[in-house]
Design a protein around this motif. Structure first.
Motif, mmCIF file in Angstrom:
data_model
loop_
_atom_site.group_PDB
_atom_site.id
_atom_site.type_symbol
_atom_site.label_atom_id
_atom_site.label_comp_id
_atom_site.label_asym_id
_atom_site.label_seq_id
_atom_site.Cartn_x
_atom_site.Cartn_y
_atom_site.Cartn_z
ATOM 1 N N MET A 22 -10.782 -12.866 40.379
ATOM 2 C CA MET A 22 -11.926 -13.490 39.694
ATOM 3 C C MET A 22 -11.451 -14.239 38.458
ATOM 4 O O MET A 22 -11.897 -15.347 38.173
ATOM 5 N N VAL A 66 -16.543 -10.153 34.798
ATOM 6 C CA VAL A 66 -15.614 -9.168 35.353
ATOM 7 C C VAL A 66 -16.172 -7.764 35.121
ATOM 8 O O VAL A 66 -16.130 -6.905 36.000
ATOM 9 N N GLN A 104 -9.405 -7.690 43.153
ATOM 10 C CA GLN A 104 -10.576 -8.567 43.163
ATOM 11 C C GLN A 104 -10.914 -9.038 41.745
ATOM 12 O O GLN A 104 -11.231 -10.212 41.536
#
Lengths: 227, 257, 274
Positions: free
Chosen positions: A201, A215, A197
């Motif tokens: 991003m 992040v 994920q």
């Protein structure tokens, strides 16, 4: 900071980048004494060169690049490797760390296998050779593969490896990044999902500002919850 | 083609997730991806739809014209279903005439519509034995990320439901809505390592052993089925898929309206 | 061209059947990056035209005998879907679509730096979802945006429009009715900055003076469309503006990346497995 531009300006093919003083760099062309963008990307000025950093596009192999490849086909004395590029790359039996008898190739690497390799050479018509004959190059097993635009690889790594180090620290995953945009990781299932994920991003938001912070916020929020 | 070889790592990863009761995108085994349905997207068609299931996207149009009936069904309209896997939709689709995949796809979609008698074909007879309405249901896949059977079926059903019979253009009185009797809904599931997963994504389809598509009508009765791929299903698994299809079918039917 | 100039398509005030002036474009809408699988894509509406374009590549060229050792080849497929027109069109290519595909791929070849990618193919797919005259121009307009969206190196973005003649008057961007009953049709595509014309066809009947006027209108309209194309790409890649305090993007080539690959040898745990 040695003349670097800090603005993140999106440019499109045909946009004028400079009309006089600078020199044409990557992703540009010159017409009528002016420098134009040759692709969609981010304008960047470095030591008087104006460049366009691509946001997408295909990986074009260059000698020395570490890549993650996938075996597509097997011949008696070589394998054909998909390197996530327009150019498939043969891997010759002389370029692997094992002694392989003629016709015995399938015993070592099968179709669908993933490997860590290095681009050995690229000729003028972009014929590519890859090698596994260097320390650490090997077949990858287990874990998970993520594919991103090769142009986002530098952002996933971050300045001095800061971004990837942060992801590794939070998720406790082992991560290898191929310059061709393939990323291999291993860890427990949930951690890998978080790492994927975070990488997604970066892949989707590489042109946005404050990416490192975003992040970090994401990783902090997931791992705070779990503790 | 680069993507047609599945990497062993990906296959193992999907298997491992499934063994733990998970899916790649975090869905439950009987959960569909997001479904979006738009109708009347193309004015030149009598009925049309654009349907997305996750990242799979299709556009469907219904064209109607007056022609001769088949001699064995002189008082019934004609239904023809066609599916095009155009190269825009996937790096692995190629230009050219329909191959076995698109023919199977079109026939499975057709079967659900035909066998449920969704379209009241007798009401599409103009002059018995001479003139009936011919329906062309043309399906184009625009973006392929698995489960074409359900996306195409849903697209076809939505397009047919939105269709207006162009009677006035053929000098046959006023236009009227397509005569519809029910809404057949197909639900597809795959078997991977003996687990059943509904609405498979492309990644899941690529490692699936067997697939079953079940089309049900408004009463939850079975109207068409198709088992595909080279693996097998147990009778228990088939019953599970049928029950799930009936349950999810009634939910999806509400989305079509 | 029907050539039926008796049909009244422009009124005494110079207004056309759809309410436009003679030198007015139909409403145009462009969206970039609309498909997931394709490397680049665009959706274009010009009046009642609806067109989707997708780009794949550069990728390995099939069939192999088409490969060019010096450059990439551009392969274009322009197709009208069966229900995009009033009478159902049989699926599959016909002579018209083959010709249009050829012209569009030639026009795009000029702007793409094909020499960067020897032996590959850049595949451009154009699907006309709803047709209302001018689909080849809308298709080329969409394809150019899709190419840029795919990150393909190219000189510039190419806009395209048709100019024509109805009721002995030169008009911009013919609609279906004007195309059916008009006296001339002149589709063009060009690079606005340089004035280089990359696509041109004509049928019907134009005097030299009418052609000059038509070109003038076409050039002006191309500039307008060009801005809409660029706007679509900018919206797609909108940069979230905020404080620009972050580190700059790493340069791809000038300077070796700090950590191009996480070296397995640096990872002690890697040895355990072997």
């Amino acid at each position: 900071m040695n003349n670097e531009s800090f603005t993140r300006e999106l440019v499109l093919p045909g946009d004028v980048l400079d009309a006089g003083t600078m020199k044409p760099g990557e992703g540009t062309y010159v017409d009528d004494g002016k420098i134009f963008a040759a692709m969609l990307g981010i304008k960047s000025v470095k030591s008087n060169f104006v460049n366009v950093i691509p946001l997408g596009g295909r990986y074009i192999p260059a000698p020395g690049d570490m890549i993650i490849g996938k075996v597509m086909d097997i011949g008696p004395s070589n394998w054909l490797i998909d390197i996530f590029s327009p150019y498939p790359a043969p891997l010759h039996v002389n370029e692997v760390p094992w002694r392989v008898e003629f016709g015995d190739t399938a015993r070592y690497l099968g179709v669908g296998d993933t490997l860590l390799a290095k681009v050995l050479m690229v000729d003028e018509t972009k014929r590519v050779q890859v090698t596994m004959k260097e320390q650490g190059l090997r077949k990858l097993q287990g874990g998970q593969i993520v594919e991103i635009a090769h142009s986002k690889v530098p952002r996933v790594i971050g300045k001095n490896g800061s971004m990837i180090q942060m992801i590794k620290t939070y998720t406790n995953c082992r991560i290898f990044i191929g310059q061709n945009g393939r990323i291999w990781m291993d860890g427990n299932m949930e951690d890998m999902a978080h790492a994927v994920q975070a990488i997604k991003m970066i892949d989707e938001g590489a042109q946005t500002l404050k990416l490192t912070e975003r992040v970090k916020e994401f990783l902090e929020s997931v791992y705070r919850k779990e503790e | 083609m680069a993507r047609s070889v599945v990497s062993e790592i990906k296959r193992d990863h999907i298997h491992k997730l499934i063994a733990d009761g998970h899916r790649v995108d975090g869905r439950a085994w009987d959960e569909f991806r997001n479904i979006s349905i738009q109708t009347n997207v193309v004015e030149t068609a009598e009925g049309s739809s654009r349907v997305k299931i996750g990242n799979t996207e299709v556009i469907v149009g219904v064209k109607m014209t007056v022609g001769e009936p088949f001699s064995d069904t002189p008082n019934r309209g004609v239904l023809t279903t066609n599916a095009e896997l155009i190269p825009m939709a996937s790096p692995n689709f190629e230009s050219g005439p329909p191959d076995e995949n698109s023919i199977e796809l079109a026939r499975v979609v057709d079967r659900g519509i035909r066998e449920s008698q969704m379209i009241d074909l007798e009401k599409l007879c103009v002059e018995p034995g001479k003139k009936v309405w011919i329906n062309f249901v043309d399906i184009y896949v625009l973006d392929f990320d698995g489960n074409l059977f359900d996306a195409c079926s849903l697209g076809a059903v939505a397009a047919i439901k939105s269709a207006i019979v162009p009677a006035s253009a053929h000098g046959l009185g006023e236009d009227y809505p397509m005569p519809i009797t029910c809404t057949p809904i197909s639900v597809t599931a795959v078997q991977i390592e003996n687990s059943i997963l509904v609405d498979p994504s492309l990644d899941e389809e690529m490692v699936a052993a067997a697939r079953l598509t079940v089309t049900t009508d408004d009463n939850g009765d079975l109207r068409a089925m198709q088992k595909g791929l080279r693996g097998a299903l147990t009778v228990e698994q088939i019953k599970t898929i049928i029950d799930t299809s009936r349950r999810l079918g009634s939910e999806i039917r509400k989305l079509v309206g | 061209m029907g050539g039926n100039s008796d049909m009244k398509l422009i009124d005494e005030n110079g207004i056309r059947t759809d309410g436009r002036k003679v030198d007015e474009l139909r409403p145009i809408k462009i969206e970039a990056g609309v498909l997931k699988n394709a490397d680049g894509s665009a959706y274009v509406e010009v009046g009642k035209n609806k067109v989707l374009a997708a780009v794949y590549g550069p990728r390995e060229c099939h069939p192999r005998h088409m490969q060019n050792p010096a450059k990439a080849i551009i392969q274009c497929r322009y197709n009208m879907i069966s229900f995009s027109v009033s009478d159902r069109k049989r699926p599959g290519p016909d002579r018209r679509s083959v010709e249009i595909s050829k012209l569009i791929s030639e026009a795009l070849d000029y702007v793409v730096f094909t020499e960067n990618y020897p032996r590959t193919s850049i595949d451009v797919y154009i699907e006309v979802l709803q047709a209302n005259a001018g689909t080849r121009c809308a298709g080329l307009t969409a394809a150019a945006v899709a190419l840029a969206d795919a990150g393909i190196p190219m000189r510039d973005i190419v806009p395209s429009v048709a100019v024509g003649k109805v009721n002995d008057t030169v008009v911009l961007d013919l609609n279906k009715e004007e195309d059916n009953y008009g006296q001339a049709d002149l589709p063009i595509a060009m690079i606005p900055r340089t004035g280089e014309v990359l696509l041109m066809q004509m049928d019907g009947h134009l005097t030299k003076a009418e052609f000059d006027l038509a070109m003038e209108m076409g050039v002006k309209a191309c500039k307008e469309i060009y801005e809409v194309q660029k706007d679509a790409l900018r919206r797609r890649y909108a940069i979230v503006n905020g404080e620009s305090e972050e580190e700059p993007m790493e340069e791809p080539k000038d300077e070796p990346m700090e950590e191009p690959m996480e070296e397995p040898k640096d990872e002690p745990e890697m040895t355990e497995e072997d």
